[in-house]
Design a protein around this motif. Structure first.
Motif, PDB file in Angstrom:
ATOM      1  N   ALA A  26       0.839  -1.201   0.000  1.00  0.00           N
ATOM      2  CA  ALA A  26       0.000   0.000   0.000  1.00  0.00           C
ATOM      3  C   ALA A  26       0.873   1.249   0.000  1.00  0.00           C
ATOM      4  O   ALA A  26       1.963   1.268   0.556  1.00  0.00           O
ATOM      5  CB  ALA A  26      -0.919  -0.004   1.214  1.00  0.00           C
ATOM      6  N   ALA A  27       0.380   2.304  -0.621  1.00  0.00           N
ATOM      7  CA  ALA A  27       1.149   3.539  -0.745  1.00  0.00           C
ATOM      8  C   ALA A  27       1.345   4.242   0.592  1.00  0.00           C
ATOM      9  O   ALA A  27       2.393   4.793   0.850  1.00  0.00           O
ATOM     10  CB  ALA A  27       0.463   4.471  -1.733  1.00  0.00           C
ATOM     11  N   GLY A  28       0.331   4.269   1.437  1.00  0.00           N
ATOM     12  CA  GLY A  28       0.445   4.970   2.707  1.00  0.00           C
ATOM     13  C   GLY A  28      -0.354   4.290   3.782  1.00  0.00           C
ATOM     14  O   GLY A  28      -0.999   3.272   3.559  1.00  0.00           O
ATOM     15  N   LEU A  51       2.639  -1.673  11.532  1.00  0.00           N
ATOM     16  CA  LEU A  51       2.963  -1.233  10.175  1.00  0.00           C
ATOM     17  C   LEU A  51       2.637   0.247   9.958  1.00  0.00           C
ATOM     18  O   LEU A  51       2.795   0.770   8.865  1.00  0.00           O
ATOM     19  CB  LEU A  51       2.203  -2.078   9.152  1.00  0.00           C
ATOM     20  CG  LEU A  51       2.632  -3.535   9.071  1.00  0.00           C
ATOM     21  CD1 LEU A  51       1.658  -4.334   8.216  1.00  0.00           C
ATOM     22  CD2 LEU A  51       4.036  -3.639   8.514  1.00  0.00           C
ATOM     23  N   GLY A  52       2.149   0.916  11.024  1.00  0.00           N
ATOM     24  CA  GLY A  52       1.884   2.344  10.935  1.00  0.00           C
ATOM     25  C   GLY A  52       0.459   2.742  10.616  1.00  0.00           C
ATOM     26  O   GLY A  52       0.176   3.916  10.391  1.00  0.00           O
ATOM     27  N   HIS A  53      -0.444   1.789  10.605  1.00  0.00           N
ATOM     28  CA  HIS A  53      -1.837   2.085  10.290  1.00  0.00           C
ATOM     29  C   HIS A  53      -2.607   2.499  11.548  1.00  0.00           C
ATOM     30  O   HIS A  53      -2.261   2.098  12.652  1.00  0.00           O
ATOM     31  CB  HIS A  53      -2.517   0.866   9.669  1.00  0.00           C
ATOM     32  CG  HIS A  53      -1.868   0.446   8.390  1.00  0.00           C
ATOM     33  ND1 HIS A  53      -2.115   1.065   7.188  1.00  0.00           N
ATOM     34  CD2 HIS A  53      -0.955  -0.515   8.135  1.00  0.00           C
ATOM     35  CE1 HIS A  53      -1.395   0.499   6.243  1.00  0.00           C
ATOM     36  NE2 HIS A  53      -0.680  -0.471   6.793  1.00  0.00           N
ATOM     37  N   THR A  54      -3.639   3.294  11.366  1.00  0.00           N
ATOM     38  CA  THR A  54      -4.546   3.632  12.451  1.00  0.00           C
ATOM     39  C   THR A  54      -5.502   2.454  12.628  1.00  0.00           C
ATOM     40  O   THR A  54      -6.073   1.981  11.653  1.00  0.00           O
ATOM     41  CB  THR A  54      -5.349   4.906  12.116  1.00  0.00           C
ATOM     42  OG1 THR A  54      -4.425   5.979  11.929  1.00  0.00           O
ATOM     43  CG2 THR A  54      -6.331   5.243  13.208  1.00  0.00           C
ATOM     44  N   VAL A  55      -5.660   1.991  13.866  1.00  0.00           N
ATOM     45  CA  VAL A  55      -6.493   0.825  14.134  1.00  0.00           C
ATOM     46  C   VAL A  55      -7.651   1.220  15.047  1.00  0.00           C
ATOM     47  O   VAL A  55      -7.448   1.854  16.081  1.00  0.00           O
ATOM     48  CB  VAL A  55      -5.678  -0.307  14.802  1.00  0.00           C
ATOM     49  CG1 VAL A  55      -6.564  -1.495  15.127  1.00  0.00           C
ATOM     50  CG2 VAL A  55      -4.531  -0.731  13.910  1.00  0.00           C
ATOM     51  N   ILE A  56      -8.859   0.856  14.649  1.00  0.00           N
ATOM     52  CA  ILE A  56     -10.039   1.038  15.476  1.00  0.00           C
ATOM     53  C   ILE A  56     -10.583  -0.350  15.776  1.00  0.00           C
ATOM     54  O   ILE A  56     -10.967  -1.086  14.863  1.00  0.00           O
ATOM     55  CB  ILE A  56     -11.114   1.886  14.771  1.00  0.00           C
ATOM     56  CG1 ILE A  56     -10.540   3.250  14.399  1.00  0.00           C
ATOM     57  CG2 ILE A  56     -12.345   2.031  15.660  1.00  0.00           C
ATOM     58  CD1 ILE A  56     -11.459   4.070  13.517  1.00  0.00           C
TER      59      ILE A  56
END
Length: 83
Positions: A26-28, A51-56
């Motif tokens: 993924a790009a971002g 991996l730097g993703h926002t998790v809800i």
């Protein structure tokens, strides 16, 4: 020869590996919703957060000690929601 039965742990690790490969391309960073805070939700959510993703996290009890600990371990971009 009979194949050994796959355990839930093996399937979870396979799902995490697949998600990691998809997200690595993924790009971002994205926002990811994880339904549940049990063993599978915990494994997948912390991997996405790493991996730097926002998790809800979707949880029936977002204020419980287990859920708040999971959100804390997942980092600043994690939260839990009862919806």
């Amino acid at each position: 020869m009979k194949q050994p039965a796959r355990t839930w742990r093996t399937m979870v690790h396979g799902a995490i590996a697949a998600c990691t490969l998809l997200l690595a391309s993924a790009a971002g960073a994205e926002t990811v919703a994880v339904i549940g805070t049990g063993n599978v939700g915990m494994a997948i959510g912390t991997e996405f957060a790493g991996l730097g993703h926002t998790v809800i996290y979707g949880s029936r009890s977002p204020a419980s000690l287990k859920t708040t600990d999971l959100v804390t371990r997942s980092g600043a971009n994690a939260s839990a929601d009862p919806r």
